[in-house]
Design a protein around this motif. Structure first.
Motif, PDB file in Angstrom:
ATOM      1  N   LEU A   1       4.148  -1.030   3.404  1.00  0.00           N
ATOM      2  CA  LEU A   1       3.869   0.358   3.440  1.00  0.00           C
ATOM      3  C   LEU A   1       5.268   1.101   2.717  1.00  0.00           C
ATOM      4  N   LEU A   2       4.774   2.044   1.720  1.00  0.00           N
ATOM      5  CA  LEU A   2       5.490   2.940   1.236  1.00  0.00           C
ATOM      6  C   LEU A   2       5.170   4.232   1.021  1.00  0.00           C
TER       7      LEU A   2
ATOM      8  N   ALA B   1       0.866  -1.077  -0.189  1.00  0.00           N
ATOM      9  CA  ALA B   1      -0.011  -0.047  -0.097  1.00  0.00           C
ATOM     10  C   ALA B   1       0.889   0.925  -0.078  1.00  0.00           C
ATOM     11  N   LEU B   2       0.364   2.303  -0.835  1.00  0.00           N
ATOM     12  CA  LEU B   2       0.961   3.534  -0.881  1.00  0.00           C
ATOM     13  C   LEU B   2       0.548   4.492   0.340  1.00  0.00           C
ATOM     14  N   GLY B   3       1.297   5.244   1.118  1.00  0.00           N
ATOM     15  CA  GLY B   3       1.042   6.356   1.744  1.00  0.00           C
ATOM     16  C   GLY B   3       0.979   7.379   0.706  1.00  0.00           C
TER      17      GLY B   3
ATOM     18  N   ALA C   1      -1.772   6.119   7.756  1.00  0.00           N
ATOM     19  CA  ALA C   1      -3.088   5.548   8.515  1.00  0.00           C
ATOM     20  C   ALA C   1      -3.986   5.124   7.298  1.00  0.00           C
ATOM     21  N   LEU C   2      -4.200   5.859   6.110  1.00  0.00           N
ATOM     22  CA  LEU C   2      -5.375   5.377   5.275  1.00  0.00           C
ATOM     23  C   LEU C   2      -4.696   4.139   4.505  1.00  0.00           C
ATOM     24  N   ALA C   3      -3.425   3.894   4.324  1.00  0.00           N
ATOM     25  CA  ALA C   3      -2.872   2.945   3.547  1.00  0.00           C
ATOM     26  C   ALA C   3      -2.833   1.613   4.568  1.00  0.00           C
ATOM     27  N   LEU C   4      -2.850   2.013   5.988  1.00  0.00           N
ATOM     28  CA  LEU C   4      -2.885   0.679   6.926  1.00  0.00           C
ATOM     29  C   LEU C   4      -4.376   0.325   7.103  1.00  0.00           C
TER      30      LEU C   4
END
Length: 206
Positions: A155-156, A73-75, A145-148
């Motif tokens: 997470l990137l 997932a991208l931050g 937080a949104l990516a997680l």
């Protein structure tokens, strides 16, 4: 997460080439380099959003673009994934949680899940705060937080030191280390990796 002899080529030649990376779950990787060294392209490639010209990437047991996209997932990556400045923190969280939980999720303790999502990244801001009012490090943490919300394995985040003095950079790296300690591999790009010393488990200069 493993990358072997990874390279991406553009119209003007190689964007980056020969990248080797082998990190366990829960690692925090600082990718550093000046503008134009291919940091953003590398993140997108590791996340399965960009096809490499050579080499391989594996995240856990996932290989191939589509399979990696399911677990990575991208931050915040400028120009790719960004916050909407006109939306509040609450609205951003509700949108991310709705994508994961569906319509019925809004009736099942959504407020508690918003709080837990923010606590996971160590972000303490009022839910009614507009995204445009967030400091750069707060925006990065909201993006994380949104990516997680999708429970990724990887997470990137891009340009995490942009607009921050050294002290706040160090604090942001500390919070990213806390995320990684929960078992998520975190790879973040920056101009200068010095503020990440003692916190990042791996460094990759480009």
């Amino acid at each position: 997460m493993r990358a072997r002899d990874l390279g991406v080529k553009g119209a003007r030649g190689w964007v980056f080439r020969g990248v080797e990376l082998d990190v366990p779950a829960g690692a925090l990787v600082a990718v550093s380099g000046i503008a134009g060294t291919g940091r953003t392209a590398l993140l997108l490639t590791l996340a399965g959003r960009m096809r490499p010209a050579e080499g391989t990437v594996a995240v856990g047991g996932a290989t191939g673009l589509r399979r990696i996209q399911r677990v990575a997932a991208l931050g915040i990556v400028p120009g790719v994934t960004e916050l909407d400045p006109a939306l509040t923190v609450r609205e951003h969280l509700d949108e991310a949680l709705a994508l994961r939980e569906g319509v019925l999720g809004r009736f099942r303790g959504r407020e508690a899940r918003r709080r837990r999502t923010l606590e996971r990244v160590g972000l303490d801001v009022a839910p009614g705060t507009l995204a445009e009012e967030l400091a750069p490090d707060e925006a990065q943490l909201l993006g994380a937080a949104l990516a997680l919300a999708g429970d990724p394995a990887l997470l990137l985040l891009d340009d995490v030191d942009e607009g921050l003095p050294a002290g706040r950079q160090h604090d942001l790296w500390r919070r990213l280390a806390g995320i990684a300690a929960g078992g998520v591999t975190v790879i973040a790009s920056c101009h200068d990796a010095a503020p990440a010393e003692g916190l990042a488990t791996h460094a990759l200069p480009l």
